[in-house]
Design a protein around this motif. Structure first.
Motif, PDB file in Angstrom:
ATOM      1  N   PHE A 226       6.262  23.535 -21.674  1.00 61.84           N
ATOM      2  CA  PHE A 226       6.847  22.190 -22.779  1.00 61.84           C
ATOM      3  C   PHE A 226       5.961  20.894 -22.936  1.00 61.84           C
ATOM      4  O   PHE A 226       6.758  21.348 -23.999  1.00 61.84           O
ATOM      5  CB  PHE A 226       7.654  21.650 -21.334  1.00 61.84           C
ATOM      6  CG  PHE A 226       8.558  20.499 -20.545  1.00 61.84           C
ATOM      7  CD1 PHE A 226       9.800  20.544 -22.146  1.00 61.84           C
ATOM      8  CD2 PHE A 226       8.450  19.620 -20.325  1.00 61.84           C
ATOM      9  CE1 PHE A 226      10.554  20.029 -22.234  1.00 61.84           C
ATOM     10  CE2 PHE A 226       9.073  18.453 -20.555  1.00 61.84           C
ATOM     11  CZ  PHE A 226      10.032  18.084 -21.352  1.00 61.84           C
TER      12      PHE A 226
ATOM     13  N   GLY B 271      16.402  24.129 -26.130  1.00 64.38           N
ATOM     14  CA  GLY B 271      15.619  23.043 -25.758  1.00 64.38           C
ATOM     15  C   GLY B 271      14.909  22.716 -26.738  1.00 64.38           C
ATOM     16  O   GLY B 271      15.022  21.259 -26.824  1.00 64.38           O
TER      17      GLY B 271
ATOM     18  N   GLU C 167      15.338  27.684 -23.171  1.00 66.49           N
ATOM     19  CA  GLU C 167      14.569  28.094 -23.801  1.00 66.49           C
ATOM     20  C   GLU C 167      14.287  28.128 -25.187  1.00 66.49           C
ATOM     21  O   GLU C 167      13.292  27.856 -25.609  1.00 66.49           O
ATOM     22  CB  GLU C 167      14.011  28.992 -23.194  1.00 66.49           C
ATOM     23  CG  GLU C 167      14.091  28.906 -21.858  1.00 66.49           C
ATOM     24  CD  GLU C 167      12.512  29.960 -20.820  1.00 66.49           C
ATOM     25  OE1 GLU C 167      11.597  30.204 -21.699  1.00 66.49           O
ATOM     26  OE2 GLU C 167      13.136  30.174 -20.059  1.00 66.49           O
TER      27      GLU C 167
ATOM     28  N   SER D 275       9.416  25.566 -18.441  1.00 71.90           N
ATOM     29  CA  SER D 275       9.210  26.485 -18.958  1.00 71.90           C
ATOM     30  C   SER D 275       7.594  26.850 -19.600  1.00 71.90           C
ATOM     31  O   SER D 275       6.910  25.254 -19.981  1.00 71.90           O
ATOM     32  CB  SER D 275       9.911  26.577 -20.409  1.00 71.90           C
ATOM     33  OG  SER D 275      10.081  25.830 -20.989  1.00 71.90           O
TER      34      SER D 275
ATOM     35  N   GLN E 246      13.783  24.398 -18.464  1.00 71.05           N
ATOM     36  CA  GLN E 246      12.842  23.975 -19.342  1.00 71.05           C
ATOM     37  C   GLN E 246      11.511  23.229 -19.458  1.00 71.05           C
ATOM     38  O   GLN E 246      10.465  23.384 -19.761  1.00 71.05           O
ATOM     39  CB  GLN E 246      13.792  22.551 -20.428  1.00 71.05           C
ATOM     40  CG  GLN E 246      13.942  23.031 -22.109  1.00 71.05           C
ATOM     41  CD  GLN E 246      14.534  21.458 -22.278  1.00 71.05           C
ATOM     42  OE1 GLN E 246      15.979  21.473 -21.705  1.00 71.05           O
ATOM     43  NE2 GLN E 246      14.520  20.986 -23.571  1.00 71.05           N
TER      44      GLN E 246
END
Ligand code: C2E
Ligand code: MG
Ligand code: MG
Ligand code: MG
Length: 275
Positions: free
Chosen positions: A129, A91, A88, A126, A123
């Motif tokens: 994003f 990425g 996180e 999350s 990712q």
């Protein structure tokens, strides 16, 4: 007897587990802050149009130069980054760096090269994003149609509705979405119905034997035909021989990457290639 065997089994199992866990913990500790220390960099593998071998873009691939162990393969550390949550932070850094690098190629005169970034399951889900991607595009100035994201089928598994929503919102602004390692999952076809993508990347396990194995050739040909009938682009991964590339051309495959066409290379080498 059974008790002894059971005991041995237990001891063996737990020792193996301890080792696996401590290895994982060690990788995680070392990976923390690796981007900030400059140990993580992006390599770029060129992606060509099959019909005339025009360079169209590149896939960004993470490289980790460990201060003690040297190069660590993504197959070792991506998993750890994913499970520890480090992805996180790594990425978004990858997305920003890839956009910046792609703008650099533009400044060097290669106007329309896209950059394709691998996105892991965690990712994608999350919360911010989409915002990460939009911010990276805005900060770098890279036009959205030159940004591609690659997701594996397993990354879109689970909450498909959520994945569909996120990916649709990216496609609305012109970002291209590709399904990576296509054909290796269990339900590739059903995903294509539910998750909106612009293209599929045929896994290199199909390409490896495509010249010798009639089944692999049949599957590759079928994937190309199916993807085209759905209006999707097809990328072949792992092209290591000229013959594979020739064959893919006769089957109408759109794009290809692989060692025969070009290895992943550092930013300086890729910039020299496009310049
Ligand atoms: P992938 O996305 O399927 O990337 C293609 C892999 O195949 C790369 O391995 C590439 O170096 C390798 N490859 C390319 N051409 C050939 C060829 O002709 N023959 C063979 N045998 N291999 C070829 P790599 O760089 O080790 O990456 C492995 C995986 O790690 C990637 O598979 C991707 O899933 C993941 N990965 C890499 N970078 C990132 C990243 O920034 N974020 C995330 N989430 N995952 C990443
Ligand atoms: Mg990929
Ligand atoms: Mg792949
Ligand atoms: Mg792969």
């Amino acid at each position: 007897q059974a008790k002894v065997a059971g005991k041995n089994c237990y001891r063996f199992y737990s020792r193996a587990m301890d080792q696996a866990v401590s290895r994982r913990v060690r990788i995680e500790q070392d990976l923390r802050g690796a981007w900030e220390r400059g140990e993580l960099t992006l390599a770029y593998q060129p992606i060509y149009r099959v019909s005339d071998k025009t360079l169209l873009g590149a896939e960004a691939l993470l490289r980790w130069q460990h201060p003690v162990h040297g190069q660590v393969a993504p197959s070792v550390f991506i998993d750890v980054a994913e499970q520890s949550g480090l992805i996180e932070t790594i990425g978004p850094a990858v997305i920003r760096a890839a956009c910046k690098d792609a703008m650099r190629w533009r400044h060097d005169g290669a106007d329309e090269l896209f950059v394709s970034v691998n996105i892991s399951a965690r990712q994608l889900r999350s919360g911010d994003f989409r915002e990460q991607v939009m911010a990276a595009l805005a900060d770098s100035g890279l036009p959205p149609h030159l940004m591609h994201v690659e997701l594996t089928e397993t990354a879109v598994l689970g909450d498909e509705e959520q994945a569909r929503r996120i990916l649709s919102s990216l496609r609305e602004v012109g970002i291209k979405v590709w399904l990576d390692d296509f054909g290796t999952g269990f339900s590739g076809l059903s995903h294509l119905r539910r998750v909106p993508v612009d293209g599929v990347k045929i896994d290199r396990s199909f390409i490896a034997d495509v010249l010798r194995d009639p089944d692999d050739l049949a599957l590759t040909t079928a994937i190309i035909a199916m993807a085209h009938s759905l209006g999707m682009t097809v990328v072949a991964e792992g092209v290591e021989k000229e013959g594979q590339c020739d064959l893919l051309r006769t089957r109408g495959c759109d794009l290809a990457q692989g060692y025969w066409l070009g290895h992943p290379m550092n930013m300086r080498d890729f910039t020299a290639l496009v310049g």
